[in-house]
Motif scaffolding. Structure first.
Motif, PDB file in Angstrom:
ATOM      1  N   TYR A 123       0.826  -1.203   0.000  1.00 60.24           N
ATOM      2  CA  TYR A 123       0.000   0.000   0.000  1.00 60.24           C
ATOM      3  C   TYR A 123       0.869   1.265   0.000  1.00 60.24           C
ATOM      4  O   TYR A 123       0.552   2.248  -0.676  1.00 60.24           O
ATOM      5  N   GLY A 156      -0.805   4.297   3.477  1.00 58.53           N
ATOM      6  CA  GLY A 156      -0.685   3.824   2.107  1.00 58.53           C
ATOM      7  C   GLY A 156      -1.985   4.005   1.350  1.00 58.53           C
ATOM      8  O   GLY A 156      -2.902   4.700   1.801  1.00 58.53           O
ATOM      9  N   SER A 158      -4.698   1.618  -1.288  1.00 54.36           N
ATOM     10  CA  SER A 158      -5.024   0.364  -1.981  1.00 54.36           C
ATOM     11  C   SER A 158      -5.574   0.697  -3.357  1.00 54.36           C
ATOM     12  O   SER A 158      -6.511   1.493  -3.471  1.00 54.36           O
ATOM     13  N   LEU A 165      -2.969  -6.792  -4.632  1.00 48.48           N
ATOM     14  CA  LEU A 165      -2.320  -7.329  -3.442  1.00 48.48           C
ATOM     15  C   LEU A 165      -2.409  -8.847  -3.409  1.00 48.48           C
ATOM     16  O   LEU A 165      -1.458  -9.514  -2.991  1.00 48.48           O
ATOM     17  N   ASP A 193      -8.768  -8.389  -3.818  1.00 50.43           N
ATOM     18  CA  ASP A 193      -8.376  -7.566  -2.675  1.00 50.43           C
ATOM     19  C   ASP A 193      -9.610  -7.145  -1.873  1.00 50.43           C
ATOM     20  O   ASP A 193     -10.639  -6.781  -2.448  1.00 50.43           O
ATOM     21  N   MET A 200      -5.050   3.795   3.266  1.00 47.20           N
ATOM     22  CA  MET A 200      -4.877   2.700   4.216  1.00 47.20           C
ATOM     23  C   MET A 200      -4.066   3.146   5.433  1.00 47.20           C
ATOM     24  O   MET A 200      -2.986   3.717   5.306  1.00 47.20           O
ATOM     25  N   GLY A 215      -9.297   1.395   6.338  1.00 44.94           N
ATOM     26  CA  GLY A 215      -9.217   1.996   5.011  1.00 44.94           C
ATOM     27  C   GLY A 215     -10.330   3.005   4.786  1.00 44.94           C
ATOM     28  O   GLY A 215     -11.510   2.706   5.039  1.00 44.94           O
TER      29      GLY A 215
END
Length: 262
Positions: A123, A156, A158, A165, A193, A200, A215
């Protein structure tokens, strides 16, 4: 349960500065050869908690708690003896050859930790190094979150793509751990994911290990926040977001402010 050789344990005990370790949790002041402060294990107004750096022991004359630096870490952070050894060994750069492995439960927790750490690194890479993270970077700037702060808290992003991921975890043999950790899902359509197009926020335990995520969407989708499920590595009731980063400041300033959200 892991067992470590006596020589390795002694080396950890000798290298670990008991005043430094306890001082991250307790405001200490020197009195002669000892350091004293308010006991972190019971409420008191007059200091009865003493640390002897020469002997490497602490003792509270009020509640009777005492022991080595290992006992303190076990009690204050809720760790087992092997976990306390590992935590201090990592902090002070001591290699710990194991005499026996931890068994299935610990192996599962280790796999979950590796899956979560892999996810956090993934992320972070997306946020800082890809076009996908551009909108998230702008969002963080608009909320007054500096790059320094975001990196310190391992923030991070996503990506919106369905299995980015999942593929990264599959390459590392961490698919099942990723499913149990809640960062990927398996259904009739295959692996995908669990978090997509969200800023994130890794949730870390007191030792700094990533154990879960929160998130946040950047649009009007619901839910606004999506959180990791509980797992053998993560208990919501036993975890406080930001505690790892704030512990030393809490001890030095002798106060803590708890707010809602990340």
């Amino acid at each position: 349960m892991a067992r470590y050789g006596d020589n390795a344990i002694d080396e950890v005990r000798q290298r670990a500065d008991i005043v430094e370790i306890i001082g991250a949790h307790v405001r200490l002041r020197r009195t002669g050869r000892n350091f004293v402060g308010l006991c972190p294990f019971h409420n008191e107004k007059t200091p009865s908690f003493s640390v002897n750096p020469e002997r490497g022991f602490f003792h509270c004359f009020g509640c009777g708690a005492g022991g080595t630096v290992f006992n303190f870490i076990m009690k204050v952070e809720g760790l087992t003896f092997p976990e306390a050894i590992r935590s201090l060994a990592t902090r002070y750069g001591v290699s710990l050859p194991e005499l026996k492995n931890d068994g299935p439960a610990a192996a599962e927790r280790d796999a979950l930790t590796r899956a979560n750490q892999t996810a956090a690194e993934f992320y972070a890479h997306v946020l800082w190094n890809t076009h996908d993270g551009e909108l998230a970077r702008e969002y963080l700037r608009s909320r007054g979150i500096t790059t320094e702060t975001a990196r310190a808290f391992m923030v991070g992003f996503s990506p919106a793509r369905p299995a980015s991921l999942a593929k990264a975890l599959e390459k590392r043999g961490l698919t099942e751990a990723g499913i149990k950790a809640g960062v990927v899902k398996r259904d009739a359509m295959g692996l995908h994911d669990a978090f997509r197009a969200r800023v994130m926020f890794p949730i870390r335990d007191a030792q700094g290990k990533v154990i879960a995520f929160g998130g946040r969407v950047l649009d009007a989708r619901m839910p606004k926040y999506l959180n990791s499920p509980e797992s053998p590595a993560y208990s919501k009731a036993r975890t406080l977001y930001g505690l790892h980063e704030a512990r030393q400041a809490i001890a030095s300033q002798d106060r803590v402010i708890i707010v809602e959200g990340y």
